[in-house]
Structure formats: C-alpha cells, structure tokens
Design a protein around this motif. Structure first.
Motif, PDB file in Angstrom:
ATOM      1  N   LEU A  31      49.738  52.581  43.916  1.00 43.94           N
ATOM      2  CA  LEU A  31      48.659  52.108  44.298  1.00 43.94           C
ATOM      3  C   LEU A  31      48.736  50.606  44.817  1.00 43.94           C
ATOM      4  O   LEU A  31      49.282  49.782  44.089  1.00 43.94           O
ATOM      5  CB  LEU A  31      47.842  51.856  42.841  1.00 43.94           C
ATOM      6  CG  LEU A  31      46.418  51.206  42.824  1.00 43.94           C
ATOM      7  CD1 LEU A  31      45.428  52.231  43.636  1.00 43.94           C
ATOM      8  CD2 LEU A  31      46.008  51.332  41.697  1.00 43.94           C
ATOM      9  N   SER A  32      48.047  50.267  45.922  1.00 41.69           N
ATOM     10  CA  SER A  32      48.043  48.948  46.565  1.00 41.69           C
ATOM     11  C   SER A  32      46.576  48.814  46.720  1.00 41.69           C
ATOM     12  O   SER A  32      45.747  48.644  45.758  1.00 41.69           O
ATOM     13  CB  SER A  32      48.878  48.780  47.595  1.00 41.69           C
ATOM     14  OG  SER A  32      48.630  49.862  48.676  1.00 41.69           O
ATOM     15  N   GLY A  34      44.293  50.984  47.414  1.00 40.91           N
ATOM     16  CA  GLY A  34      43.505  52.030  46.729  1.00 40.91           C
ATOM     17  C   GLY A  34      42.284  52.742  47.483  1.00 40.91           C
ATOM     18  O   GLY A  34      41.737  53.595  46.835  1.00 40.91           O
ATOM     19  N   HIS A  35      42.201  52.296  48.527  1.00 39.38           N
ATOM     20  CA  HIS A  35      41.074  52.885  49.351  1.00 39.38           C
ATOM     21  C   HIS A  35      41.113  54.458  50.025  1.00 39.38           C
ATOM     22  O   HIS A  35      40.311  55.071  50.617  1.00 39.38           O
ATOM     23  CB  HIS A  35      40.307  52.014  50.216  1.00 39.38           C
ATOM     24  CG  HIS A  35      39.633  50.961  49.392  1.00 39.38           C
ATOM     25  ND1 HIS A  35      40.030  49.979  48.794  1.00 39.38           N
ATOM     26  CD2 HIS A  35      38.325  50.919  49.255  1.00 39.38           C
ATOM     27  CE1 HIS A  35      39.083  49.294  48.293  1.00 39.38           C
ATOM     28  NE2 HIS A  35      37.898  49.952  48.481  1.00 39.38           N
ATOM     29  N   VAL A  38      42.316  56.282  45.665  1.00 41.53           N
ATOM     30  CA  VAL A  38      41.288  56.383  44.641  1.00 41.53           C
ATOM     31  C   VAL A  38      40.121  57.573  44.900  1.00 41.53           C
ATOM     32  O   VAL A  38      39.853  58.449  44.229  1.00 41.53           O
ATOM     33  CB  VAL A  38      40.651  55.044  44.114  1.00 41.53           C
ATOM     34  CG1 VAL A  38      39.571  55.336  43.174  1.00 41.53           C
ATOM     35  CG2 VAL A  38      41.877  54.061  43.671  1.00 41.53           C
ATOM     36  N   ARG A 109      40.576  44.555  50.129  1.00 43.92           N
ATOM     37  CA  ARG A 109      41.433  45.288  49.499  1.00 43.92           C
ATOM     38  C   ARG A 109      42.706  46.047  50.371  1.00 43.92           C
ATOM     39  O   ARG A 109      43.679  46.046  49.857  1.00 43.92           O
ATOM     40  CB  ARG A 109      40.727  46.633  48.425  1.00 43.92           C
ATOM     41  CG  ARG A 109      39.911  45.999  47.443  1.00 43.92           C
ATOM     42  CD  ARG A 109      40.319  45.027  46.557  1.00 43.92           C
ATOM     43  NE  ARG A 109      41.657  45.687  45.654  1.00 43.92           N
ATOM     44  CZ  ARG A 109      42.798  44.946  44.949  1.00 43.92           C
ATOM     45  NH1 ARG A 109      42.261  43.724  44.814  1.00 43.92           N
ATOM     46  NH2 ARG A 109      43.574  45.675  44.164  1.00 43.92           N
TER      47      ARG A 109
ATOM     48  N   LEU B  24      36.847  52.998  35.880  1.00 47.37           N
ATOM     49  CA  LEU B  24      36.452  52.348  37.038  1.00 47.37           C
ATOM     50  C   LEU B  24      35.703  50.904  36.704  1.00 47.37           C
ATOM     51  O   LEU B  24      35.074  51.118  35.921  1.00 47.37           O
ATOM     52  CB  LEU B  24      35.667  53.032  38.040  1.00 47.37           C
ATOM     53  CG  LEU B  24      36.275  54.350  38.916  1.00 47.37           C
ATOM     54  CD1 LEU B  24      35.452  55.226  39.170  1.00 47.37           C
ATOM     55  CD2 LEU B  24      37.595  54.066  39.693  1.00 47.37           C
ATOM     56  N   SER B  45      32.945  54.710  47.613  1.00 45.29           N
ATOM     57  CA  SER B  45      33.343  53.366  48.678  1.00 45.29           C
ATOM     58  C   SER B  45      32.594  53.347  49.894  1.00 45.29           C
ATOM     59  O   SER B  45      33.180  52.762  50.799  1.00 45.29           O
ATOM     60  CB  SER B  45      34.607  53.045  48.744  1.00 45.29           C
ATOM     61  OG  SER B  45      35.412  53.950  49.118  1.00 45.29           O
ATOM     62  N   ILE B  58      34.654  39.816  47.722  1.00 40.02           N
ATOM     63  CA  ILE B  58      33.942  41.247  47.522  1.00 40.02           C
ATOM     64  C   ILE B  58      34.601  42.223  47.617  1.00 40.02           C
ATOM     65  O   ILE B  58      35.561  42.713  48.439  1.00 40.02           O
ATOM     66  CB  ILE B  58      32.589  41.329  48.443  1.00 40.02           C
ATOM     67  CG1 ILE B  58      32.917  40.965  49.911  1.00 40.02           C
ATOM     68  CG2 ILE B  58      31.573  40.139  47.951  1.00 40.02           C
ATOM     69  CD1 ILE B  58      32.064  41.532  50.910  1.00 40.02           C
ATOM     70  N   ILE B  59      34.368  43.101  46.733  1.00 42.02           N
ATOM     71  CA  ILE B  59      35.082  44.443  46.632  1.00 42.02           C
ATOM     72  C   ILE B  59      34.177  45.689  46.126  1.00 42.02           C
ATOM     73  O   ILE B  59      32.955  45.165  45.783  1.00 42.02           O
ATOM     74  CB  ILE B  59      36.302  44.606  45.637  1.00 42.02           C
ATOM     75  CG1 ILE B  59      35.763  44.290  44.173  1.00 42.02           C
ATOM     76  CG2 ILE B  59      37.292  43.457  45.991  1.00 42.02           C
ATOM     77  CD1 ILE B  59      36.248  45.031  43.162  1.00 42.02           C
ATOM     78  N   CYS B  62      33.528  50.637  42.565  1.00 43.30           N
ATOM     79  CA  CYS B  62      33.737  52.105  42.298  1.00 43.30           C
ATOM     80  C   CYS B  62      35.096  52.525  42.690  1.00 43.30           C
ATOM     81  O   CYS B  62      35.371  53.767  42.599  1.00 43.30           O
ATOM     82  CB  CYS B  62      32.564  52.853  42.897  1.00 43.30           C
ATOM     83  SG  CYS B  62      32.948  53.007  44.447  1.00 43.30           S
ATOM     84  N   THR B  63      35.897  51.553  43.152  1.00 41.35           N
ATOM     85  CA  THR B  63      37.084  51.995  44.003  1.00 41.35           C
ATOM     86  C   THR B  63      38.133  51.136  43.237  1.00 41.35           C
ATOM     87  O   THR B  63      39.196  50.829  44.233  1.00 41.35           O
ATOM     88  CB  THR B  63      37.232  52.045  45.468  1.00 41.35           C
ATOM     89  OG1 THR B  63      35.977  52.844  45.707  1.00 41.35           O
ATOM     90  CG2 THR B  63      38.322  52.420  46.095  1.00 41.35           C
ATOM     91  N   PHE B  65      40.086  50.402  39.564  1.00 40.72           N
ATOM     92  CA  PHE B  65      40.199  50.465  38.112  1.00 40.72           C
ATOM     93  C   PHE B  65      40.155  49.179  37.425  1.00 40.72           C
ATOM     94  O   PHE B  65      40.387  48.159  37.794  1.00 40.72           O
ATOM     95  CB  PHE B  65      41.649  51.012  37.748  1.00 40.72           C
ATOM     96  CG  PHE B  65      41.798  52.529  38.620  1.00 40.72           C
ATOM     97  CD1 PHE B  65      41.238  53.809  37.946  1.00 40.72           C
ATOM     98  CD2 PHE B  65      42.957  52.514  39.385  1.00 40.72           C
ATOM     99  CE1 PHE B  65      41.279  54.783  38.469  1.00 40.72           C
ATOM    100  CE2 PHE B  65      43.170  53.843  39.925  1.00 40.72           C
ATOM    101  CZ  PHE B  65      42.262  55.082  39.490  1.00 40.72           C
ATOM    102  N   GLN B  68      42.994  46.935  36.665  1.00 37.23           N
ATOM    103  CA  GLN B  68      43.246  46.067  37.829  1.00 37.23           C
ATOM    104  C   GLN B  68      42.829  44.719  37.821  1.00 37.23           C
ATOM    105  O   GLN B  68      43.164  43.757  38.372  1.00 37.23           O
ATOM    106  CB  GLN B  68      43.028  46.647  39.235  1.00 37.23           C
ATOM    107  CG  GLN B  68      44.052  48.104  39.233  1.00 37.23           C
ATOM    108  CD  GLN B  68      43.695  48.719  40.702  1.00 37.23           C
ATOM    109  OE1 GLN B  68      42.668  49.461  41.074  1.00 37.23           O
ATOM    110  NE2 GLN B  68      44.501  48.119  41.668  1.00 37.23           N
TER     111      GLN B  68
END
Lengths: 291, 160
Positions: A31-32, A34-35, A38, A109, B24, B45, B58-59, B62-63, B65, B68
């Motif tokens: 997992l890096s 994750g896009h 996931v 990300r 999540l 996402s 910003i992230i 929902c994507t 965990f 993390q």
C-alpha cells in the motif's frame, strides 16, 4: 463500501517490507498512495490478507538529479512532481501528464511508482516513461535489479515485479539540450482515465532536425504501448507536417484499442493519430524553446 | 477480529479509538468520533465530499485507512471556525451563497483552504482547478468560486 479484512503492517524500512512480502507471498499487497488498491478492495476485486504499508518508510521520497538521471523515489507523490522545479524545467512531458491525473486530493496521495507498478494500461505514467526510456530500480529478497521500462509491463495488471519485490526508484535519463515533450489526453471529464493518451518526447540536433523521439500510448491496448515504428520514422527528419503525419499514422497502426463505453475502436485509433501529431508538434515547439 | 488502536490529533485534540485495520478514515471520524461534518458521497474517491486535511494536505478520507492516520493530524470542517468565529472561507460561503443543499460544502471548504494556503491570490481558473476534486450538483460552481474569492480577499486584508 467496507474493504475486506486484512492484517496491517507498517514496516519502518525497505528491508522489513521485503521480509514481510517474502513471508506472505501472494497474500500480501503493498500500500502506498492507495488510489488503485483501496477502490479495488472496496469492489472485492482484491482481498489481500496482508497489507504492507510503505508510507512511513523514510528515505523513499526523493526527487533529484544525479549522474545524468532524474531519480524519483517510490514515495514521490503526483503533487511533488507538480511542484518540482526540475520537472518544470526539464520534463514538461511529466508535468503535462501529472496535472491530468485525477484531482488535487488524489495527487496528494498517489505515487508515480504506484501508477507504474499497478500495471494498468489506462494509467498515464506508463506511456510517459516509455517515451522517456526510463529504467526501474527494483529491490527484493534477492537484491537489487534494474529493469528497462520496455521489459516491465508483462500483461494487463501484470508487471515484472515478483511478489517479494518493491519498485524502489524510477530513473529517467536527463534529456540533452534542445529537447521537449508533451502529453495529450482525451478524457470524458477532468481527472478521468484517458479515452486515448499520447506521450511524446523529442530531441533536436543542431540543424533543428529530430535526433531522437519517444512515443508512448495510454489505454489503447492490453498493455501500455511504445510506438517504436513511429519513433524510428522520425529520426533524422525535419519536423514538418508530412513527417509528423507519418509518425501519427504509424502510432495509430501500433495501437490495439477495443470498443468500450468510452469510445469505438476506429475512433480511438483515429485519435491516436491526431493526438500523436499534436503531442509531437508541441514537443518540437518546446524543444525549440517555445511553449 | 483483530483491532488496532488509532490515535489521531483531530482539529488540535488527540482522539483515540480501537478500530479494525480496514476501517476507513471517514468512518473513524463519523462513527467512532461522531464528527459527522465530513460527508460520505460517492465512496469511490471521485466526489470529494469526504475531503479532510491530513498533515496539512487535502485527501479523500474514503480512500485512506484510519490506521494510516495514526500519529498524524487531521483537520475537518469542525476545525475551521475558531472561538465561535467563522473562518473567512465559511463566511464567504455564507455571504456569497456558495451552497444550496450543503452536502459538498465541508469538503469544498477544505479544498479551498489548501488552495488559499498554497496560492493566496488565485485567479478564477486556479480556483476552479483547485476544487476540481469536489463535485457540486446544485450550484453550477459559480457561487462557490465567488465564495472562495471572497475568502481570498478577506484573508489578504487580514494579513495587511
């Protein structure tokens, strides 16, 4: 949607990550950003029993020029590429592509290494790296090896990475003076996967003729495509309309699109030709110092 | 079922919960911490309703965990106002009618915050680009752009 259960590991070093991958084999996924992973887990296309989160491993987020190469560490995010002075100055092709990937949140990300390691022909960096003749530095329990990008993609969602290996670095030769590149992406809406994408990189000689060219194609086949005949057709030629038209046709001939909900096959092929011409035209213009 | 302890500094306050690794971040915030200002829209996402800041960026929550975010800091819409005073971005959305149903608004405001932190004087194009990861089905975006312009002006005056 709730992803399936898994055991979570956050190794503090690459060696520990590789150890975990070796121990759990096909049951483990890295997992890096994750896009890709996931969403696949949410949709039950992937259900790894072990997640090896590499995000907290120090020393993998470098982006630097060294030994004639640009070296991009595994944890460099799309947003880092967008903000990088060396990318802006020497790799307009990468900057073009990065800006067209998803949206600001995702780019904060998503990693360039993950974009490649996922092996998805719809991703944008594979074509970019094929055009730039990148090399990939891979580390596993057997040590380190360097794989040329042309040997990396094996099939749809399949790469040369073994289950105990990590894509540690993307290594790109620094282009000579009088080089330029561009990425053109046809998409239904901002940030979507490409209907067709074309990456072009050219270097000009002292007389202004094309010395070398690289062309990569996105989402027009089961794997990312390097349009080698089109590249070869450009060598030594003046970058005029006839030359670019011919290269566009050869790129279209190299593509293997299928009809899907994005577009019919013949339309995609026609767009490969047109976008190749446009990408080459802009790449040449940038190599000449323009925009 | 194994769980992990997750501790996150949320809007400046350290918060902990026992969660499954597959939890999540958005569910951690909403279900475990009862911070329901962060919305779940598409859950894929795309829509940006779940946008929060993780260590200042910003992230889409929902994507990611929740595990993390362990040891990191998160800012949600509940953390925008300070001492009962609306943040200039919130004020902008109020003054310029930057919302109708309001579902996208929390995420939209967090994206506006990162945009204005990186670029305090954005052009209209830059604003539209900055919120390109946030979908609004009501407004047609026009008033959202105006709201962010309002906030930019107000924040610039605050600096002077």
């Amino acid at each position: 949607m709730i992803p399936p259960s898994f055991e979570y590991h956050a190794p503090g070093s690459l060696a520990d990550a590789i150890g975990l991958l070796k121990q759990h084999g096909d049951e483990a996924k890295i997992l890096s950003g994750g896009h890709s992973l996931v969403p696949l887990m949410k949709m039950r296309f992937a259900a790894p029993a072990h997640i090896v989160d590499i995000n907290d491993i120090p020393g993998l987020d470098y982006l630097k020029e060294e030994g004639g190469h640009l070296r991009i560490g595994a944890l460099v995010r799309e947003a880092d590429l967008e903000a990088s002075a060396v990318i802006a100055a020497k790799f307009p092709l990468i900057l073009d592509a990065t800006k067209l990937i998803a949206d600001p949140q995702v780019r904060n990300r998503a990693t360039i290494a993950g974009n490649l390691a996922h092996g998805d022909p719809a991703n944008d960096h594979p074509a970019v790296m094929l055009a730039l003749d990148a090399e990939l530095v891979i580390e596993g329990s057997g040590g380190e090896r360097v794989v040329p990008i042309t040997k990396f993609f094996v099939d749809t969602f399949e790469t040369a990475l073994a289950s105990d290996e990590v894509l540690k670095e993307v290594r790109i030769p620094i282009p000579p003076a009088k080089s330029g590149g561009a990425y053109f992406k046809l998409e239904r809406r901002v940030g979507d996967f490409a209907i067709v994408g074309v990456a072009a990189q050219v270097s000009l000689d002292g007389a202004g003729n094309i010395q070398s060219a690289g062309i990569g194609l996105t989402n027009v086949g089961p794997m990312p495509i390097k349009a080698e005949a089109a590249e070869a057709s450009l060598a030594g030629k003046a970058p005029n309309d006839a030359t670019l038209q011919q290269a566009g046709q050869l790129a279209a001939d190299a593509s293997k699109p299928v009809t899907d909900n994005r577009a019919p096959e013949d339309y995609k092929r026609a767009m490969v030709k047109e976008l190749t011409i446009r990408a080459l035209r802009r790449a040449v213009s940038r190599a000449e110092g323009g925009n | 079922m194994s769980t992990v302890n997750v501790t996150v500094t949320v809007n400046g306050v350290e918060r902990s919960a026992e969660v499954e690794p597959r939890t999540l971040l958005v569910y951690f915030l909403r279900d475990h911490l009862r911070l329901t200002g962060t919305h779940i829209g598409c859950d894929t996402s795309n829509c940006g309703a779940c946008t929060v800041m993780l260590d200042g960026k910003i992230i889409k929550s929902c994507t990611l965990f929740a595990v993390q975010a362990n040891g990191k800091s998160v800012k949600t819409v509940e953390g925008l106002a300070e001492n009962g005073k609306l943040h200039p971005i919130q004020e902008g959305f109020k003054e310029e009618h930057g919302l109708q149903c309001g579902f996208c608004t929390p995420g939209m405001m967090l994206s506006a915050l990162e945009l204005l932190q990186k670029n305090p004087h954005p052009s209209e194009d830059e604003i539209r680009w900055g919120i390109s990861g946030n979908l609004c089905r009501c407004t047609g975006y026009q008033n959202i752009v105006k709201a962010i312009q309002y906030a930019a002006d107000k924040m610039a005056k605050g600096e002077a």
